[in-house]
Scaffold this active site. Structure first.
Site, PDB file in Angstrom:
ATOM      1  N   ASP A 191     -50.032 -18.124  21.389  1.00 60.41           N
ATOM      2  CA  ASP A 191     -50.584 -16.803  21.061  1.00 60.41           C
ATOM      3  C   ASP A 191     -49.595 -15.897  20.337  1.00 60.41           C
ATOM      4  OD1 ASP A 191     -48.802 -16.328  23.087  1.00 60.41           O
ATOM      5  OD2 ASP A 191     -50.265 -15.514  24.495  1.00 60.41           O
ATOM      6  N   SER A 235     -44.112 -10.664  31.210  1.00 64.54           N
ATOM      7  CA  SER A 235     -44.509 -12.039  31.526  1.00 64.54           C
ATOM      8  C   SER A 235     -43.565 -13.076  30.951  1.00 64.54           C
ATOM      9  CB  SER A 235     -45.929 -12.302  31.008  1.00 64.54           C
ATOM     10  OG  SER A 235     -46.018 -12.049  29.621  1.00 64.54           O
ATOM     11  N   HIS A 267     -46.226 -15.697  24.033  1.00 68.49           N
ATOM     12  CA  HIS A 267     -45.712 -16.423  25.194  1.00 68.49           C
ATOM     13  C   HIS A 267     -45.191 -17.792  24.761  1.00 68.49           C
ATOM     14  CE1 HIS A 267     -48.613 -13.525  26.960  1.00 68.49           C
ATOM     15  NE2 HIS A 267     -47.635 -13.379  27.840  1.00 68.49           N
TER      16      HIS A 267
END
Length: 204
Positions: free
Chosen positions: A181, A5, A184
């Site tokens: 977090d 991601s 990311h």
């Protein structure tokens, strides 16, 4: 540019390319913007095939169809944080875990089989935005970083230590300034990744 991601970052599917936001809103887009603006004579076409949630096992399964089918001259791979993270956020879903031996072996096979088919391959370390190196997940990520470093040394491909770049920054900034977090990054963190990669390829 391949990864999870952090690489995907909202890119277009099935293949992310510029313009109109196709590269996503992360480090891949920043790398492309730098190359297009400051090194247009290099004529580098940047393609983003990062996929959110991927582990190295996931990347290996799609490598031929989604990466090598594009016939790249250069390949960069940032992978590893999900390999660790699933062991912490899904401790009982063991089929999603990628142990360090599997990680090292799979990464080694990917590099060994890809190297003869491209001009250069780059490995970008996973990272965890936690300055406390005794934190259990940070300790685990550090082990996976060392496994990637070992593969890079064994296969003689460039290794970009992204974690080290973030560690320098975390001496001055709280982790919450960089990511919600610890995984990311916000845009400032993506700039750290882009700068590390651009330095590795001699673009800075």
């Amino acid at each position: 540019m391949v990864g999870d991601s952090i690489t995907d970052c909202g890119r277009a599917h099935p293949v992310g390319e510029a313009p109109r936001g196709g590269l996503g809103n992360g480090y891949v887009a920043l790398v492309d913007a730098h190359l297009q603006a400051l090194h247009p004579d290099w004529r580098i076409r940047v393609v983003n095939v990062g996929t959110s949630g991927n582990t190295v096992a996931d990347v290996a399964r799609r490598w031929e169809d989604e990466v090598m089918a594009l016939q790249p001259d250069y390949v960069s791979l940032m992978i590893g944080v999900n390999d660790v993270w699933r062991q912490f956020d899904m401790p009982l879903v063991v089929e999603r875990h990628v142990g360090i031996d599997e990680y090292r072996d799979t990464l080694g096979r990917l590099v060994a089989t890809t190297k003869p088919r491209v001009r250069e391959m780059f490995l970008l370390s996973p990272f965890y935005l936690e300055p406390n190196r005794s934190d259990p997940m940070r300790k685990a990520v550090d082990l996976y970083i060392e496994a990637m470093r070992d593969v890079a040394a064994s296969e003689r491909v460039p290794f970009v230590d992204v974690q080290a770049e973030f560690d320098d920054l975390l001496a001055h900034l709280n982790t919450w300034v960089l990511a919600p977090d610890r995984v990311h990054p916000y845009l400032n963190g993506h700039l750290v990744i882009a700068r590390a990669f651009l330095t590795a390829i001699g673009a800075l």
